[in-house]
Structure formats: C-alpha cells, structure tokens
Design a protein around this motif. Structure first.
Motif, mmCIF file in Angstrom:
data_model
loop_
_atom_site.group_PDB
_atom_site.id
_atom_site.type_symbol
_atom_site.label_atom_id
_atom_site.label_comp_id
_atom_site.label_asym_id
_atom_site.label_seq_id
_atom_site.Cartn_x
_atom_site.Cartn_y
_atom_site.Cartn_z
ATOM 1 N N ALA A 29 -3.588 10.094 -7.332
ATOM 2 C CA ALA A 29 -3.431 8.641 -7.184
ATOM 3 C C ALA A 29 -4.124 7.924 -8.348
ATOM 4 O O ALA A 29 -5.247 8.259 -8.718
ATOM 5 C CB ALA A 29 -4.012 8.180 -5.851
ATOM 6 N N GLU A 30 -3.442 6.923 -8.890
ATOM 7 C CA GLU A 30 -3.984 6.167 -10.019
ATOM 8 C C GLU A 30 -4.140 4.686 -9.708
ATOM 9 O O GLU A 30 -5.003 4.025 -10.287
ATOM 10 C CB GLU A 30 -3.089 6.324 -11.248
ATOM 11 C CG GLU A 30 -3.025 7.745 -11.792
ATOM 12 C CD GLU A 30 -2.166 7.840 -13.036
ATOM 13 O OE1 GLU A 30 -1.512 6.828 -13.380
ATOM 14 O OE2 GLU A 30 -2.156 8.909 -13.669
ATOM 15 N N HIS A 31 -3.316 4.142 -8.818
ATOM 16 C CA HIS A 31 -3.326 2.701 -8.594
ATOM 17 C C HIS A 31 -3.532 2.333 -7.118
ATOM 18 O O HIS A 31 -4.436 1.565 -6.790
ATOM 19 C CB HIS A 31 -2.022 2.078 -9.096
ATOM 20 C CG HIS A 31 -1.695 2.428 -10.502
ATOM 21 N ND1 HIS A 31 -2.447 2.017 -11.576
ATOM 22 C CD2 HIS A 31 -0.702 3.202 -11.031
ATOM 23 C CE1 HIS A 31 -1.939 2.491 -12.696
ATOM 24 N NE2 HIS A 31 -0.877 3.221 -12.392
ATOM 25 N N GLU A 32 -2.691 2.899 -6.229
ATOM 26 C CA GLU A 32 -2.717 2.446 -4.833
ATOM 27 C C GLU A 32 -2.181 3.519 -3.902
ATOM 28 O O GLU A 32 -1.273 4.273 -4.252
ATOM 29 C CB GLU A 32 -1.867 1.170 -4.690
ATOM 30 C CG GLU A 32 -1.857 0.605 -3.285
ATOM 31 C CD GLU A 32 -0.980 -0.624 -3.152
ATOM 32 O OE1 GLU A 32 -1.491 -1.667 -2.721
ATOM 33 O OE2 GLU A 32 0.221 -0.536 -3.482
ATOM 34 N N CYS B 229 5.496 6.073 -5.797
ATOM 35 C CA CYS B 229 6.452 7.037 -6.345
ATOM 36 C C CYS B 229 6.375 8.424 -5.710
ATOM 37 O O CYS B 229 7.187 9.286 -6.027
ATOM 38 C CB CYS B 229 6.281 7.155 -7.855
ATOM 39 S SG CYS B 229 4.668 7.741 -8.368
ATOM 40 N N GLN C 109 8.387 2.493 0.230
ATOM 41 C CA GLN C 109 7.409 1.490 -0.193
ATOM 42 C C GLN C 109 7.815 0.109 0.310
ATOM 43 O O GLN C 109 6.976 -0.678 0.776
ATOM 44 C CB GLN C 109 7.277 1.484 -1.711
ATOM 45 C CG GLN C 109 6.220 0.518 -2.251
ATOM 46 C CD GLN C 109 4.803 0.933 -1.908
ATOM 47 O OE1 GLN C 109 4.456 2.099 -2.025
ATOM 48 N NE2 GLN C 109 3.982 -0.015 -1.479
ATOM 49 N N ASP D 140 1.070 5.421 -5.211
ATOM 50 C CA ASP D 140 1.543 4.756 -6.429
ATOM 51 C C ASP D 140 3.011 4.373 -6.358
ATOM 52 O O ASP D 140 3.674 4.218 -7.393
ATOM 53 C CB ASP D 140 1.296 5.644 -7.657
ATOM 54 C CG ASP D 140 -0.192 5.863 -7.927
ATOM 55 O OD1 ASP D 140 -0.989 4.980 -7.567
ATOM 56 O OD2 ASP D 140 -0.550 6.920 -8.478
ATOM 57 N N GLU E 273 2.482 10.415 -19.229
ATOM 58 C CA GLU E 273 2.970 9.920 -17.937
ATOM 59 C C GLU E 273 4.406 9.433 -18.056
ATOM 60 O O GLU E 273 5.237 9.683 -17.186
ATOM 61 C CB GLU E 273 2.054 8.799 -17.431
ATOM 62 C CG GLU E 273 0.721 9.275 -16.903
ATOM 63 C CD GLU E 273 0.879 10.240 -15.744
ATOM 64 O OE1 GLU E 273 1.728 9.996 -14.863
ATOM 65 O OE2 GLU E 273 0.164 11.258 -15.723
ATOM 66 N N HIS F 201 9.472 10.834 -6.753
ATOM 67 C CA HIS F 201 9.943 9.522 -7.195
ATOM 68 C C HIS F 201 11.465 9.443 -7.195
ATOM 69 O O HIS F 201 12.131 10.199 -7.890
ATOM 70 C CB HIS F 201 9.405 9.221 -8.596
ATOM 71 C CG HIS F 201 9.551 7.782 -8.969
ATOM 72 N ND1 HIS F 201 9.353 7.317 -10.249
ATOM 73 C CD2 HIS F 201 9.864 6.700 -8.224
ATOM 74 C CE1 HIS F 201 9.547 6.011 -10.277
ATOM 75 N NE2 HIS F 201 9.855 5.609 -9.064
ATOM 76 N N ILE G 57 -9.604 2.836 -6.457
ATOM 77 C CA ILE G 57 -8.164 2.783 -6.187
ATOM 78 C C ILE G 57 -7.915 2.020 -4.893
ATOM 79 O O ILE G 57 -8.633 2.211 -3.907
ATOM 80 C CB ILE G 57 -7.583 4.209 -6.112
ATOM 81 C CG1 ILE G 57 -7.694 4.868 -7.500
ATOM 82 C CG2 ILE G 57 -6.134 4.200 -5.649
ATOM 83 C CD1 ILE G 57 -7.355 6.318 -7.519
#
Length: 333
Positions: free
Chosen positions: A145-148, A222, A251, A220, A106, A243, A176
């Motif tokens: 998506a990994e977080h939000e 990005c 954001q 995320d 990543e 990103h 998530i």
C-alpha cells in the motif's frame, strides 16, 4: 596506485563505493591524484596514474561533469571540489534519480500488468484458499500500500483479528490513509467494537452502516481482496483481483457506501459529556439496537432508555433522529 579492496571469503575484488555514484575506478584514481597533487596539471597526473595525457583529459571532463572538479579560472587550472561537498551533491543527485526511476518502474509495472491481462485474462484474479494463504495475501497487500486502504468490515469473523489489526496499525504508522466501514451488527460484539475504536484512536477514518454488503479490502484503488465462500468449519477462500474495471467498480461501491455511512469516533470533547454519555452517543451513532447498547453499557433497557431520554431533553430533541442530528452538529458523533 590505490589499493584494491578484496572480499576475504571469496578473494574477489570488492565493489568500490564510488561505483554507487557513477565514478569509475580510473576516475577515482585520478581524483585522488588531483587531491594529493593539485598543482601537477594534466601531465603530472598522467605520470601519477600511469595513464596517457589523452585519457587523463577525458577523465577530467567526466569529473567536471560530476562536480568533483571545478573548471580553470583566473587563479589557475583545474581544482578539486571539497570532497565533503562534492560527494554529498553526488549522493543527492543519485537519490533523486533513484526516486524518478522508482516512479518510472511503477508506471511500467502498470503497463506490464495490463499487457499480461490482455494476453491471459485469467491473471486478473488469484484464488487464495485457507487461513494461511489469505493471511499471506493480506500481509502482501498491506505492505504494498502506498496511498490508501479501504475496507468493509462485517460478520462472520472466522479468522483471528490480531494479525489484521497489527497490519492496519503498521499501515497508519507509515502515514497511509485507512478508511473502514463497519456493519452495525458486527459492532454489537464488544471485541469488534473495541477493535474498531482502537483503530480510530490510531488514525483510521471509520464509519458505520446498518449492514455492509460483503467483506472487502481495496488497496490504492487498484488491488482488492474479497471472500468467495465461507463456512463456520473454517474452510473458506478469497479472491485477489488485480487492477482492472473490477477493482474500479469495487472502489466506487466503497465510495457510495462511505457517503451514506455515519462517522464512528470520539463522541465529544472532554468535559462536554461524561465517559458513559460519550460511549452511549458512540453506540447510538453506530446504529446499534437498544438491547445491544444496554449489553455494552451493562445496564437494563429501562436505564438505557432513561439515559437516552435525558440526552434528548438536554439537546431539546423530540426524537432519536433529531438527537442524532443535534449531537452531530455539536461534534459529539
């Protein structure tokens, strides 16, 4: 010698499962010899494997490092570690290494994307035209998506809502975070309101503003997707932004709106309000006009205003604003 496994379709040797934990074919052969003849010693294992003593000693050192053999002690020479213990430890070690490698990938991907952008800035954006292309980009972004995931939801609604609802539900099931800001004008549509409340039940954090500047999805922090054009005839397109300073700005725009928005959720704990009163406080908190609230409740404007007046009296509120403040203090909205 041990048997070699073959792929019957192509008649080629099949990969040994030991390779997955870093054990070579000869090391496996030697380990099996140690298991079968633990007291043979290096000279005996050399005879069993058909290898030179020097090669056996080198392999023994590798097996010691891997934790498959234990060093000599006062009771004797090299001994094999119980395979059930040793192999599980190898697997755990490889899993940890794989996780670290994935994290490194990543980090390197971020540098890779940044390099591409410096070389060719046009890679910053990708235009998706038509419902199918946009749906494919949405699915890809939700899957990555990994977080939000953060979204602005506002009319007009030109594409079917079902696919995105399913994607959001799957996202929430994976743990998530999902935050959505809805336009009050959109929630005047019963289907949109029902969808939003369903998402809240599944775990989405939802808030409402009188109006939302644009449709937007940020993953995320990005990656972002937002519309470029739209038409009621169905010809519309969106842009995916990778990103960059642009996604960071989008954001921040979402965070500013989030601070100003009103929570949308359960109106009150069970027993504090009737079902119709819970629905009423939800709709009022969404900032909807009296006409729209009355339509949702299936009552006349006169009846609606009487119910609002009763709630104000119940909370000792002199105005709707004060009603909202006091309802919020009680956890009703």
């Amino acid at each position: 010698m041990v048997d070699t496994a073959y792929d019957t379709a192509g008649q080629t040797p099949a990969a040994s499962p030991w390779a997955a934990v870093g054990v070579s074919a000869f090391d496996e052969l030697l380990y099996r010899a140690v298991l079968n003849q633990p007291d043979a010693g290096a000279a005996g294992w050399a005879l069993l494997t058909g290898a030179s003593p020097a090669r056996v000693r080198e392999a023994c050192n590798r097996l010691l490092t891997l934790g498959l053999l234990q060093p000599p002690d006062s009771m004797g020479g090299l001994r094999a570690v119980d395979p059930r213990v040793a192999i599980r430890a190898l697997i755990r070690r490889r899993e940890t290494e794989s996780e670290l490698l994935a994290a490194t990938a990543e980090e390197m991907a971020t540098a890779y994307e940044a390099g591409l952008l410096r070389e060719e800035p046009s890679r910053l954006v990708e235009v998706a035209s038509g419902e199918g292309a946009i749906a494919a980009r949405l699915e890809e972004m939700y899957a990555r998506a990994e977080h939000e995931v953060c979204l602005f939801d506002t009319p007009p609604y030109l594409a079917p809502a079902a696919p995105q609802v399913d994607l959001q539900a799957d996202l929430l099931s994976r743990g998530i975070v999902s935050r959505g800001i809805y336009a009050a004008t959109g929630l005047e549509d019963p289907k949109v309101l029902s969808r939003a409340l369903r998402m809240v039940e599944l775990g989405e954090q939802a808030r409402v503003l009188p109006s939302v500047p644009l449709k937007l999805l940020v993953v995320d922090g990005c990656r972002a997707l937002l519309p470029l054009t739209a038409s009621v005839a169905g010809g519309y397109c969106a842009v995916v932004v990778w990103h960059s300073a642009v996604t960071e700005a989008l954001q921040k725009l979402f965070e500013l709106a989030w601070q100003q928005a009103t929570p949308l959720g359960q109106a009150a704990a069970e027993g504090e309000l009737s079902e119709s009163e819970r629905t009423l406080t939800r709709l009022l908190a969404a900032g909807m006009k009296d006409e729209a609230v009355a339509r949702h409740l299936g009552v006349s404007l006169r009846t609606l205003r009487r119910r609002v007046s009763e709630l104000q009296e119940r909370l000792g509120a002199a105005s709707r604003f004060q009603l909202g403040m006091r309802a919020s203090q009680r956890g009703w909205v």
